[in-house]
Design an enzyme around this catalytic site. Sequence first.
Site, PDB file in Angstrom:
ATOM      1  N   SER A 142       0.848  -1.198   0.000  1.00  0.00           N
ATOM      2  CA  SER A 142       0.000   0.000   0.000  1.00  0.00           C
ATOM      3  C   SER A 142       0.876   1.237   0.000  1.00  0.00           C
ATOM      4  CB  SER A 142      -0.890   0.019   1.249  1.00  0.00           C
ATOM      5  OG  SER A 142      -1.540   1.262   1.379  1.00  0.00           O
ATOM      6  N   TYR A 157      -1.572   0.042  10.080  1.00  0.00           N
ATOM      7  CA  TYR A 157      -1.760  -0.541   8.745  1.00  0.00           C
ATOM      8  C   TYR A 157      -0.533  -0.282   7.875  1.00  0.00           C
ATOM      9  CZ  TYR A 157      -3.925  -1.282   4.134  1.00  0.00           C
ATOM     10  OH  TYR A 157      -4.227  -1.721   2.867  1.00  0.00           O
TER      11      TYR A 157
END
Length: 252
Positions: A142, A157
Amino acid sequence: MRIAIVTGASSGIGQSAAVQIARRGTGVILTYHGNRSGALDTVATIEKDGGTAVALPLDTGRSETFPAFRDSVATALRATWQRDSFDHLVNNAGSSATAPFEQTDEDMFDTLMRVLLKGPYFLTQTLLPLLADRGAIVNVASNAASSAGLEPGYSAYGTMKGGLIVLTRYLAKELSARGIRVNSVSPGSTRTRIADDAFARYPDVVPTLAAKTALGRLGEPDDIGMVIAALLGADHAWITAQDIEVSGGYNL
């Protein structure tokens, strides 16, 4: 025929990757967790296009189940393709949770760690005996792990996805003796069902994210899925140990 395993392919990026990979003539074993109907939709789409796919259940947050999953993969390979090995692995399955750093508790941190980092690490290790030489792995990371994608609330995250990018480089180094290439892709904001279908629940955030993206829109699953499929192919056989941001120029 080459065979690919794509985790988390019942919707979103994983579903797109599975379909795009199949359209390039590769058989697909796709996994799902909690969304069997979505996985069967993926299989149906692949079969409608003339491809072959098998859907298997997998919880990437439970590493103790990986040996049994490997056995299921071996059975599917023999029954469907008369193969004892597969060629490509896409570690895509994931989950998302956000909270300010001060409010991130250990349960949230540990859940993200198990699914996003420990899961791909030990699933790859477990499946490695079945992965053919000169194969390829793509890990879905990501841009939350890059300076361009830093947004408040994603500290846990982004940390896990950053670890996955580092793991990508180590795997590329250690598996190179077998001719196995390993890369990662780092999507930006993409219209998926992640975070409990957040974009459907909060459509007002879409224009803001589009305005921060150089190409002026939110990403779509196919924007990422096509890159994943391409990285597995022979046209990209000289690329390994790379992280490729696929974000349309987020925060450019």
